[in-house]
Scaffold this motif. Structure first.
Motif, PDB file in Angstrom:
ATOM      1  N   SER A  57      -7.922   3.788   5.528  1.00  0.00           N
ATOM      2  CA  SER A  57      -6.867   2.803   5.295  1.00  0.00           C
ATOM      3  C   SER A  57      -5.830   2.901   6.405  1.00  0.00           C
ATOM      4  N   HIS A 115      -5.956   1.879  13.116  1.00  0.00           N
ATOM      5  CA  HIS A 115      -5.629   2.904  12.125  1.00  0.00           C
ATOM      6  C   HIS A 115      -4.723   3.987  12.680  1.00  0.00           C
ATOM      7  N   ASP A 164       0.821  -1.219   0.000  1.00  0.00           N
ATOM      8  CA  ASP A 164       0.000   0.000   0.000  1.00  0.00           C
ATOM      9  C   ASP A 164       0.853   1.266   0.000  1.00  0.00           C
TER      10      ASP A 164
END
Length: 591
Positions: A447, A427, A411
């Protein structure tokens, strides 16, 4: 001898400082290193079968194998080393095994059920304390007749002294299992009891501590608020009220009880009072340094009144206990290792591992392996991992593979060496909820946090987790057992956690199994003809008796033959006399 050799190797590794990178490139470095370890391992084959006068069990709460490894690296890095090659003091103990931590009804257990296993020798149900598996969680009525006794109780009954040291509250799961019986581990004080518990006569754990305090020479930890009435305030925090609803001041009651029993008691609640304790003139010591749990070791300096370290508490406890010539039992718990993990904070947890290891070193310094069994283990693990491709010596709290040159995941964001499978660091954003837990903030479509500009080595950083929870969970894998001293070789493979209690009993000759005590050192003796004699003396006496009986039997047999011969001769003479014939020459005089 074997432990001394391990300690020498540990000392050499400490004074040598940072690793010799060039030396490690040569095969001879690893050959010499393996040779030293082999020598120590061979020396460890000389089994110590003495009776353990003293038993000390160190319990690292939540200290799974990944936590031991990360703690080892941190301890080395705090000394300026790369860390991986470091040995914790616990890792120098010569005998090791694995412990299976499941409970009677749970694949992944909690600290109460596990403490009941390794301290009492019985596997119980989740969240139940000092009771067998017939007890139903949170049901007072179900505890009746189902309590189980701990090694501490057995040691006290054998005339030994006993002590408890913890960085949590003394009413917490691990210390509580030494003296209490409860279907709910969170019945710390009477304010926590359910109506059903009150109706059926169950007692809170703090009250049970008071009632069992005759057995406990020294108890050090937190938990003041459960011991005093709610209409009083805390010694250290005047704005904080205590929590007992029954109006009892258990601390004052403890003082009165000890005094009436002929003891000189001492209660302390801060570092100065603790340091000022005169061990020689103090018969009973109770130290409660916080209303609830003590501070994490990394934050201990923030306590205005001061708290002793776990190593200092261990030292003081041993000084108190070793006054008893018959020996002692001591439980030392590094309880906040677990709490740091639950909070998703590896920094706090691992610094407590280092402090815990220092306490083990202090105990080894103060005791002898000839008469003191030392066990180091954990109650359970955590979902805590060490991963990535970190280079040698990379900061254990840093980004991988190198803090100064991190590599991104798919990512396109970097990640740390240390990660939790679940917990509040989901997170990177969280808040403290009403229960005091770090609850993750979950955003739809959000995300993973980008750690590029985040200081992951900060004391308040929470490692990222795969699943959001307000409290990271325990792990279910086996945990390590490290041991030294008498009968430590009985830890040798993969054991049920409940086995630990039986080894402690067997090694120290407390409880029902006294087989190990029957030896010439006068710990095991036999009553013979009104006298107490050693087993070897009894064996020698029996051998002499056996030989005497054989000789006596031979003599009796010869005498019987002589009697029979004489009887036959007399009969012949009588027969000849009646017949008028001269008697023959006696059989014995015939040529």
């Amino acid at each position: 001898m074997y432990l001394l050799l391990y300690q020498v190797l540990l000392f050499i590794s400490i004074v040598s400082g940072k690793r010799d990178i060039e030396a490690e490139k040569k095969p001879s470095f690893w050959k010499d290193n393996a040779k030293k370890e082999l020598e120590a391992a061979l020396d460890a084959q000389r089994l110590n079968t003495n009776v353990a006068k003293n038993v000390i069990i160190f319990l690292g709460d939540g200290m799974g194998i990944s936590t031991v490894t990360a703690g080892r690296i941190l301890k080395g890095q705090l000394r300026g080393e790369s860390g991986e090659e470091t040995k914790l003091t616990m890792e120098t103990l010569p005998h090791a095994a694995l412990s299976k931590t499941y409970s009677a009804n749970a694949q992944v257990s909690d600290s109460a059920a596990t403490a009941t296993a390794f301290l009492c020798g019985v596997k119980s149900n989740w969240y139940t304390l000092g009771v067998n598996a017939a007890t139903v969680y949170d049901n007072c009525e179900s505890t009746k007749g189902n309590g189980v006794e701990s090694v501490l109780v057995d040691s006290y009954k054998a005339g030994k002294s006993a002590g408890v040291v913890t960085t949590t509250r003394i009413q917490h799961a691990t210390p509580g299992a030494t003296y209490a019986h409860a279907p709910n581990r969170e019945w710390y004080g009477d304010a926590d009891l359910t109506e059903e518990a009150k109706q059926n006569g169950c007692k809170d754990i703090a009250l049970q501590f008071y009632e069992a305090s005759d057995m406990i020479t020294v108890a050090l930890g937190g938990g003041r608020k459960y011991m005093q009435p709610e209409n009083t305030t805390d010694y250290e925090y005047p704005k904080m009220s205590n929590s007992r609803k029954d109006g009892k001041d258990l601390i004052q009651m403890w003082k009165n009880k000890m005094t009436s029993s002929g003891f000189e008691p001492k209660f302390v609640w801060n570092k100065k009072e603790f340091d000022d304790v005169d061990v020689e003139s103090t018969d009973r010591l109770l130290g409660l340094f916080e209303p609830s749990d003590m501070h994490y070791d990394a934050e201990r300096s923030k306590d205005g009144e001061g708290e002793p370290s776990i190593a200092e508490m261990t030292s003081k406890a041993i000084q108190m206990l070793q006054k008893n010539d018959k020996g002692y039992f001591l439980l030392v718990e590094g309880g906040r290792i677990d709490h740091g993990h639950h909070s998703g904070n590896a920094y706090l947890s691992l610094h407590d591992v280092v402090a815990f290891d220092n306490a083990i070193a202090e105990a080894l310094r103060m005791t002898s392996q000839e008469d003191t069994m030392i066990i180091v283990t954990a109650d359970h693990s955590h979902v805590f991992t060490i991963g990535g491709k970190s280079i040698r010596g990379n900061n254990i709290f840093g980004l991988q593979p190198d803090v100064s040159n991190p590599v991104n995941a798919l990512d396109n964001k970097p990640y740390t060496t240390l990660i939790y499978a679940n917990g509040p660091g989901f997170h990177g954003e969280y808040f403290v909820n009403a229960m005091g837990y770090n609850e993750p903030i979950i955003k739809n479509g959000s995300s993973r946090e980008d750690l590029t500009n985040v200081n992951t080595t900060a004391p308040d950083y929470l490692q990222q987790s795969a699943i959001p929870l307000d409290s990271e969970t325990h792990g279910g894998e086996d945990v390590a057992i490290f041991a030294s001293g008498p009968m430590a070789h009985l830890f040798h493979g993969v054991h049920e956690q409940s086995y630990i209690a039986y080894v402690m009993r067997y090694a120290s000759c407390v409880g029902p199994d006294q087989g190990h005590c029957m030896k010439e050192d006068d710990i095991g003796r036999i009553e013979y003809l009104g006298s107490s004699i050693s087993v070897s003396t009894a064996n020698s006496t029996l051998r002499i008796q056996f030989i005497f009986l054989i000789i006596l039997s031979v003599v009796i047999f010869i005498l019987l033959l002589l009697l029979i011969r004489n009887s036959l001769n007399s009969k012949r003479k009588a027969n000849y006399k009646e017949s008028g014939k001269a008697p023959d020459v006696p059989l014995s005089t015939r040529p």
